[in-house]
Design an enzyme around this catalytic site. Structure first.
Site, PDB file in Angstrom:
ATOM      1  N   HIS A  24       0.944  -1.113  -0.019  1.00  0.00           N
ATOM      2  CA  HIS A  24      -0.025   0.042  -0.096  1.00  0.00           C
ATOM      3  C   HIS A  24       0.608   1.371  -0.054  1.00  0.00           C
ATOM      4  CE1 HIS A  24       0.436   1.823   4.115  1.00  0.00           C
ATOM      5  NE2 HIS A  24       0.677   0.204   4.285  1.00  0.00           N
ATOM      6  N   CYS A  25       0.204   2.271  -0.422  1.00  0.00           N
ATOM      7  CA  CYS A  25       1.034   3.810  -0.514  1.00  0.00           C
ATOM      8  C   CYS A  25       0.155   4.473   0.525  1.00  0.00           C
ATOM      9  CB  CYS A  25       1.304   3.928  -1.838  1.00  0.00           C
ATOM     10  SG  CYS A  25      -0.351   4.520  -2.725  1.00  0.00           S
ATOM     11  N   ALA A  26       0.192   5.867   0.082  1.00  0.00           N
ATOM     12  CA  ALA A  26      -0.456   6.765   1.167  1.00  0.00           C
ATOM     13  C   ALA A  26      -1.620   6.774   1.163  1.00  0.00           C
ATOM     14  CB  ALA A  26      -0.032   8.148   0.760  1.00  0.00           C
ATOM     15  N   ARG A  28      -3.731   3.946  -1.385  1.00  0.00           N
ATOM     16  CA  ARG A  28      -4.369   3.092  -2.205  1.00  0.00           C
ATOM     17  C   ARG A  28      -3.585   1.685  -1.706  1.00  0.00           C
ATOM     18  NH1 ARG A  28      -2.734   5.346  -7.673  1.00  0.00           N
ATOM     19  NH2 ARG A  28      -2.970   7.443  -6.522  1.00  0.00           N
TER      20      ARG A  28
END
Length: 683
Positions: A24-26, A28
Site C-alpha cells: 500500500h501507499c499513502a 491506495r
C-alpha cells in the site's frame, strides 16, 4: 455475504487465491494478481470503504481507500486466507522486534525454549480462562456464605454444588495431558504418543500402587515408594503438573528423531510409536515424573520463602518486571510456577502482584481510548476499545501491549507508575493469594483471599496509569503529526468521495489576493469577482499538466484532491508555501502539508513510485517539521525513476477542497519553482 470491508475487497478481486502480492501507499492498496481480467470494477467501487478502483497493466490492480488505507491493509492481512500475503507490520513483527532486544534474540536455544513453553500453554489458555471463572464463582459463593469453604480439607458439598465444582476440575486435573500433547507436537514428536505416555501416570491404577504392601510413604505423605521388579517407583499425584510433561516431551522428541533415523520409513508408523512408548513410559514413571514434580516443588518452595520473608518484594518486582517479560516471552515459566504453587502449596502468591501489572496495562489503554475519542481517531478508538474489553473481561494483555503500548513508547513510563502504585499497596497490605490459576480481570477479583485489598490495588493501578496517559498523551510530536494527517486525509477522502469534481479553470484576475470586489460589466450589470485566499507556488520546476491529463485515474478524477500535475524538469521538490509537514513518506514519493491558513496539500512525486521503496529518493524533512516556501522536501534521481518505467508527473493537490470555493489552475506551460501554480478562492 461478506462481513467487513477487508473481506469484501478480497472477494471482489477473486479471493485470496488470486492474490500474489499486496502493498500500500499513502492512499491506495496495490495488488498483484494471478488474473485481473475477470474483476468487475463497478463491484469493487460499490464497497463503502472504497473510493475508487484502478486496473493497471498486466495483472496489477489498485483499490483507492484514502487515509484509512493502512487500517484496511492490516485488516486484509489479518484474514486467515491471507496469511502468506503482504509485508505489513503485525503483532508478530512487533514481538520479534522486542525479542531481538533481549537474550531471546541472541541465543537460539533460549529462544526455542521459550517458544516451546509458549506453544505448550497458548492453545489451552481459553480452557484455563473458562475454568478459572468457575473457580471464581465458587470463591464468590463461599465469600457470601452461600456454601462452605469449597476447597478446605474435609468439606463436603451438596450434590448440586459438588457438580458445579467438578466443572473446573476437568481442565486442571488433566492439564498434564494437554501440556504433553502440545509440547510433543511443538517438538516434532507424535502428540498422541506424548499424551498416552503421560496418561499412564495419571491412571487410577497407577495411583493405587501406593497402597501396595510394603510401599513406603515419603515427602510428608505426598508420595510413596513402591518396588517394581526391584526398582524404586515413586507414586505421586500428577494432577495439574506441568514440568513432568514438558520434560517428557523434550526427551520423547529426541528419541523420536533417533528412531526415525534407524527404522525404515515403510514401518515407522508402527514401530516408532511402539518403541517410543516402550522406552518412555518407564523412563517417565521412574525418572522424569519424580524429577519434574519435586524439582518444581523445590522452585516453588524457594520462591515461597522469599515471599514469606517479605511480600513487598514480590509485590513490587512482579508488576514492574512483567511489562518487560511479556514482550520477550519470559513470563511463561512464571505461569508454570503459578500452577505448581497451587498444586503443591494449595495457593499462589504471584498472581496478585501480576494483577497490578495487568490493570495498569488496561488503565493505560483506557487513557488512550479517552484521547482517541477526543481526537476523533476512529482507528485508535476501535483498537483501544477491543483491547480494553479483552483486558477487563478476559485478563488478556496482549491486545493492549502489541496493539498499542509497544507502538507508542510514551505509554510505558506512565504504565510503570501504575504498576508500582498497585504493587506497593499489595505489599504493604501483606500480599494476596489465590487458590486457583486465574486470569486477572474484573470477573476474577473474587478469587483472591483479600478481596478489598486486591480491589483497591488494581483500581489504583488502573486509574494511575489512565490519568497519567490522559495528562501527558501517548503520541510523540511526529506521531501527533501523522495522526493529524490521517484524520485530515480521512475527512478529505470522505468529502471528495461524495462531492462532484470541480472543473479546472483559469481564475479571474484580481488586484488583491484578499479583497473581493464587484465591477460594472459592459452592459451596466455587476459581475462578482471571486476572493482569492491564496496563490500556491509550484513546488518543482517543470511543465504544467492539467489534472485530467495526469496519467493516473485516481488523481485525474479528483478522488484524492483537486489541483494540477507538474512534469518535472528539475530534480528537487520544495515546499510551495509556509506550513507544517504532516506526512513525509520514508520512500520519498509523497508528502502531506498543512499550509498556514488551513490548506491541506498532497505532493505525490511521480506515479507508482512507491514501488521503488525509496530508491533514488533523498528525503530532506520529516513529519512535524516546520517549512517555509522554498524548503527542500526531497531530491530524486530522474534516471532511476525513468529507467524503472515510472512517470515523473507530480500531482500537486489540495486535499480539503470542500472548505474552499474553488481550486484553480493558475499557469500553463513551463513553471519555475515558486511560480503561481494554483489559486484557492473562498466560498
Amino acid at each position: 455475504m461478506a462481513t467487513s470491508p477487508a473481506k469484501d475487497i478480497i472477494q471482489s478481486i477473486g479471493g485470496a487465491s488470486n492474490v500474489v502480492a499486496l502493498t500500500h501507499c499513502a492512499t491506495r492498496l496495490r495488488f498483484t494478481l494471478k488474473d485481473a481480467s475477470g474483476i468487475d470494477q463497478a463491484q469493487v467501487e460499490a464497497i463503502p470503504a472504497v473510493l475508487g478502483a484502478v486496473p493497471q497493466s498486466g495483472d496489477r490492480f489498485q483499490v483507492v481507500i484514502g487515509g484509512a488505507v493502512e487500517t484496511v491493509y492490516n485488516e486484509i492481512l489479518a484474514l486467515p486466507e491471507m496469511k502468506k500475503v503482504g509485508t505489513g507490520e503485525s503483532a508478530d513483527d512487533i514481538k520479534a522486534a522486542e525479542r531481538a532486544k533481549g537474550p531471546r534474540g541472541k541465543f537460539a536455544g533460549l529462544d526455542t525454549f521459550f517458544e516451546v513453553l509458549s506453544d505448550s500453554f497458548r492453545p489451552i489458555l481459553g480452557a484455563l480462562l473458562g475454568a478459572s471463572l468457575f473457580i471464581t464463582f465458587m470463591a464468590l459463593m463461599a465469600t457470601l456464605g452461600v456454601i462452605p469453604a469449597w476447597n478446605a480439607p474435609g468439606v463436603t458439598l451438596e450434590p448440586g454444588w459438588a457438580f458445579i465444582n467438578l466443572m473446573w476440575q476437568g481442565v486442571f486435573v488433566f492439564l498434564p495431558l494437554m501440556v504433553a500433547y502440545n509440547a510433543s507436537k511443538r517438538l516434532g514428536a507424535d502428540p498422541w504418543v506424548g499424551f498416552g505416555i503421560m496418561a499412564v501416570v495419571m491412571l487410577p491404577g497407577f495411583s493405587a500402587l501406593a497402597a501396595t504392601d510394603g510401599a513406603q510413604t515419603v515427602f510428608d505423605g505426598k508420595a510413596a515408594i513402591v518396588s517394581i521388579f526391584g526398582l524404586p517407583l515413586t507414586v505421586t499425584d500428577y494432577s495439574s503438573q506441568v514440568f513432568p510433561p514438558l520434560l517428557m516431551a523434550a526427551v520423547l522428541a529426541l528419541l523420536t528423531k533417533g528412531l526415525k533415523k534407524v527404522i525404515p520409513s515403510s514401518v515407522q508408523l508402527i514401530f516408532v510409536p511402539f518403541l517410543s512408548m516402550l522406552v518412555m513410559i518407564p523412563v517417565t514413571a521412574f525418572l522424569i515424573g519424580p524429577i519434574g514434580v519435586f524439582g518444581g516443588a523445590a522452585i516453588g518452595e524457594f520462591l515461597k520463602s522469599i515471599n514469606d520473608f517479605s511480600p513487598l518484594i514480590f509485590a513490587i518486582v512482579i508488576p514492574l518486571a512483567y511489562p518487560f517479560m511479556v514482550p520477550l516471552g519470559l513470563h511463561w515459566p512464571l505461569n508454570a510456577v503459578m500452577l505448581l504453587n497451587i498444586q503443591s502449596l494449595g495457593y499462589d502468591f504471584i498472581q496478585g502482584p501480576m494483577g497490578a501489572w495487568n490493570f495498569a496495562c488496561f488503565g493505560a489503554t483506557a487513557g488512550v481510548l479517552v484521547l482517541a475519542i477526543r481526537a476523533k481517531n476512529s482507528q485508535m478508538k476501535q483498537t483501544a476499545t477491543g483491547a480494553l474489553a479483552a483486558g477487563l473481561l478476559g485478563g488478556i494483555s496482549e491486545p493492549s501491549l502489541y496493539g498499542i503500548h509497544l507502538r507508542f513508547k510514551r505509554i510505558y513510563p506512565r504504565m510503570l507508575v501504575g504498576c508500582l502504585v498497585g504493587g506497593v499497596i499489595i505489599g504493604v497490605g501483606g500480599g494476596v493469594t489465590t487458590n486457583a490459576f486465574v486470569f486477572t480481570s474484573l470477573l476474577t477479583i473474587p478469587a483472591f483471599n483479600n478481596i478489598p485489598l486486591y480491589a483497591i490495588a488494581v483500581a489504583a493501578s488502573f486509574f494511575t496509569a489512565m490519568i497519567l496517559v490522559i495528562l501527558s498523551g501517548y503520541l510523540s510530536p511526529e506521531q501527533k503529526a501523522e495522526a493529524a494527517a490521517q484524520l485530515a486525509e480521512d475527512t478529505a477522502m470522505e468529502e471528495a468521495k461524495h462531492a462532484p469534481v470541480a472543473p479546472v479553470a483559469t481564475p479571474v484576475a484580481v488586484a488583491s489576493s484578499t479583497a473581493a470586489a464587484t465591477a460594472p460589466a459592459a452592459g451596466g450589470t455587476a459581475t462578482l469577482v471571486a476572493t482569492v485566499l491564496a496563490t500556491i507556488g509550484s513546488p518543482v520546476e517543470g511543465i504544467v499538466v492539467p489534472l485530467d491529463e495526469v496519467p493516473d485515474p485516481v488523481f485525474s478524477k479528483g478522488i484524492v484532491g483537486l489541483g494540477v500535475g507538474v512534469d518535472p524538469t528539475g530534480d528537487t521538490v520544495f515546499a510551495p508555501a509556509a506550513g507544517k509537514v504532516l506526512v513525509a513518506q520514508p520512500t520519498g514519493h509523497a508528502f502531506g502539508l498543512m499550509l498556514d491558513g488551513g490548506i491541506e496539500m498532497l505532493i505525490h512525486v511521480g506515479i507508482d513510485t512507491v514501488n521503488l521503496a525509496g530508491k533514488g529518493f533523498d528525503v530532506k524533512v520529516k513529519a512535524g517539521d516546520r517549512v517555509e516556501a522554498g524548503t527542500p522536501l526531497v531530491t530524486f534521481d530522474r534516471a532511476i525513476i525513468e529507467e524503472a518505467g515510472y512517470s515523473l508527473v507530480t500531482p500537486v493537490l489540495v486535499t480539503n477542497p470542500k472548505k474552499f470555493g474553488s481550486i484553480d489552475q493558475a499557469a500553463t506551460g513551463h513553471v519555475a519553482v515558486g511560480d503561481a501554480l494554483l489559486t484557492v478562492t473562498a466560498k
